[in-house]
Design an enzyme around this catalytic site. Structure first.
Site, PDB file in Angstrom:
ATOM      1  N   ASP A 179       5.977   0.818  14.096  1.00  0.00           N
ATOM      2  CA  ASP A 179       6.617   1.479  13.113  1.00  0.00           C
ATOM      3  C   ASP A 179       6.583   3.213  13.611  1.00  0.00           C
ATOM      4  O   ASP A 179       7.655   3.807  13.551  1.00  0.00           O
ATOM      5  CB  ASP A 179       6.145   1.678  11.702  1.00  0.00           C
ATOM      6  CG  ASP A 179       6.361   0.079  11.313  1.00  0.00           C
ATOM      7  OD1 ASP A 179       7.455  -0.457  11.654  1.00  0.00           O
ATOM      8  OD2 ASP A 179       5.220  -0.375  10.465  1.00  0.00           O
ATOM      9  N   HIS A 212      -2.192  -1.032  10.473  1.00  0.00           N
ATOM     10  CA  HIS A 212      -1.271  -2.150  10.088  1.00  0.00           C
ATOM     11  C   HIS A 212      -2.167  -3.041   9.027  1.00  0.00           C
ATOM     12  O   HIS A 212      -3.344  -3.547   9.349  1.00  0.00           O
ATOM     13  CB  HIS A 212      -0.725  -2.985  11.185  1.00  0.00           C
ATOM     14  CG  HIS A 212       0.406  -3.747  10.980  1.00  0.00           C
ATOM     15  ND1 HIS A 212       0.363  -4.974  10.352  1.00  0.00           N
ATOM     16  CD2 HIS A 212       1.765  -3.785  11.111  1.00  0.00           C
ATOM     17  CE1 HIS A 212       1.598  -5.379  10.057  1.00  0.00           C
ATOM     18  NE2 HIS A 212       2.441  -4.637  10.546  1.00  0.00           N
TER      19      HIS A 212
END
Length: 431
Positions: A366, A308
């Site tokens: 995600d 991330h």
């Protein structure tokens, strides 16, 4: 914001300038450069605003190095595990966890605002059937200002409150209608006997021909997706909402602007990109090939859904989302779905590989949310609308906070101009 005794000294040529330094309750100190241009005649240069604090806020705090995400001081993993979405909405909007009576009243208010004006159905029918659901949502949410005139005065606290409740309540209905329209099925009206997440699933998957029972495991997983995406500090779409709001735009226009920004694949489309990657891999037996490609610096392939930009250690939302993913996959099964089987094995292969552990490329929120939405039966085109639905409360909370901030000014970034200097116009026959 209060002044401190600390200052920074900026030296330009023979001149020096003292700049105040503010110390937040958490995070790095901030140098105040608001008077820099008037005093020194220079701007700062910060493409992407990655080193610039454009506002002060009390809503959400992220420490990427520690893997922390706090809403009003409460860790996201605790909220996702012990709370539920509408309680988190209350927390973000009002700054504290509600008492039972307050939460009951808030949930009742949201439930009673879930229907949209009947005439708005005509907006959906004006779109092509193959329109992306996000395109539909941008248009319909922006059009809400044409129907709800009693909640567009941003200077009226009561109207701000009504607009906030309406947006949170109606966004699931609008997202579900966008989905139903895209697949050619009739709209399903909201039901007041269902909770927020179950109601959304019912509006998406029920049909008039038969009864549809929402599985509590799927409803809980959906609620967690909403909760884990509720707010994420000053990201691109939130900053867009704040920038639109700074001009005095009505709340529906501001949220529509946020939806439009979220639509970008670098922002809200991450879980869709993850599923598209899984489809490219195809079957579990091809995972070693793609793992090797991901390690090859000369190969453009990257594992989507791992690592991330903000979280340099691990995504604190991923642990809770993994639990939901495991529950949903156990319920739905993966045997007949090669994409989900590939996702499950890819997760295990990456977690067991020292290369990914060393670079802290752990599965993020995600990756797991994409798996869950795929297992539930959502097409990838609906992943970002679900994200927009979830993030609406964050946008609204930031919007409300900005409107009462005495330091608020219309957003007007500066630039480093690299174009031509002044030159005279040349008549067309002389060019």
């Amino acid at each position: 914001m209060s002044d401190t005794s600390k200052t920074a000294t900026l030296t330009i040529g023979d001149s020096s300038y003292e700049l105040p330094i503010y110390t937040p309750t958490a995070g790095p100190d901030v140098i105040d450069i608001r008077k820099l241009y008037s005093q020194a005649g220079v701007f700062t240069y910060d493409p992407g605003f990655t080193s610039t604090a454009a506002c002060d806020s009390t809503i959400t705090f992220i420490d990427g190095d520690k893997g922390e995400l706090l809403h009003r001081g409460y860790p996201i993993d605790q909220l996702a595990e012990k709370s539920h979405y509408l309680e988190v909405c209350f927390l973000l909007l009002y700054g504290y966890l509600p008492k039972a009576s307050e939460l009951e009243q808030f949930e009742r208010t949201i439930t009673q605002h879930t229907m949209i004006h009947e005439q708005m159905h005509n907006f959906f029918r004006g779109f092509r059937r193959d329109a992306h659901p996000m395109a539909t949502m941008v248009g319909v949410v922006g059009a809400m200002s044409a129907f709800y005139h009693d909640s567009t005065d941003i200077n009226n606290p009561l109207e701000r409150e009504i607009a906030s409740h309406r947006l949170i309540a109606k966004m699931p209905t609008i997202a579900a209608m966008a989905y139903k329209y895209s697949i050619g099925q009739p709209f399903v009206y909201p039901r007041n006997d269902l909770d927020y997440a179950a109601n959304f699933l019912h509006m998406c998957f029920a049909v008039p021909a038969e009864q549809y029972q929402v599985d509590p495991i799927l409803a809980r997983a959906m609620d967690r997706i909403f909760t884990l995406h509720a707010d994420h500090e000053q990201n691109a779409s939130t900053s867009t909402v704040r920038l639109a709001s700074s001009s005095g735009a009505n709340p529906f226009a501001c949220i529509a602007a946020g939806i439009a920004c979220l639509w970008g694949p670098a922002h809200g489309g991450a879980n869709q990109a993850c599923l598209e990657m899984l489809k490219e891999i195809g079957t579990p037996d091809r995972i070693p090939e793609y793992i090797a490609r991901a390690k090859d610096k000369n190969d453009p392939f990257r594992l989507m859904g791992f690592g991330h930009r903000v979280y340099k250690n691990f995504d604190p939302r991923a642990t809770v989302m993994k639990q939901s993913a495991d529950e949903v996959l156990e319920l739905m099964g993966v045997e007949n779905n090669p994409i989900l089987a590939t996702a499950k094995e890819l997760e295990q292969a990456a977690l067991a590989d020292p290369y990914f552990a060393e670079k802290k490329l752990f599965p993020n929120v995600d990756f797991y949310s994409g798996i869950i939405l795929e297992a539930m039966g959502f097409p990838t085109s609906m992943f970002t609308p679900v994200f927009a639905l979830s993030r609406t409360v964050g946008w609204i909370s930031q919007w409300k906070e900005q409107l009462v901030d005495p330091q608020m000014k219309i957003g007007r970034p500066r630039q480093l101009y690299q174009g031509e200097t002044m030159r005279d116009y040349v008549d067309i026959e002389k060019r």
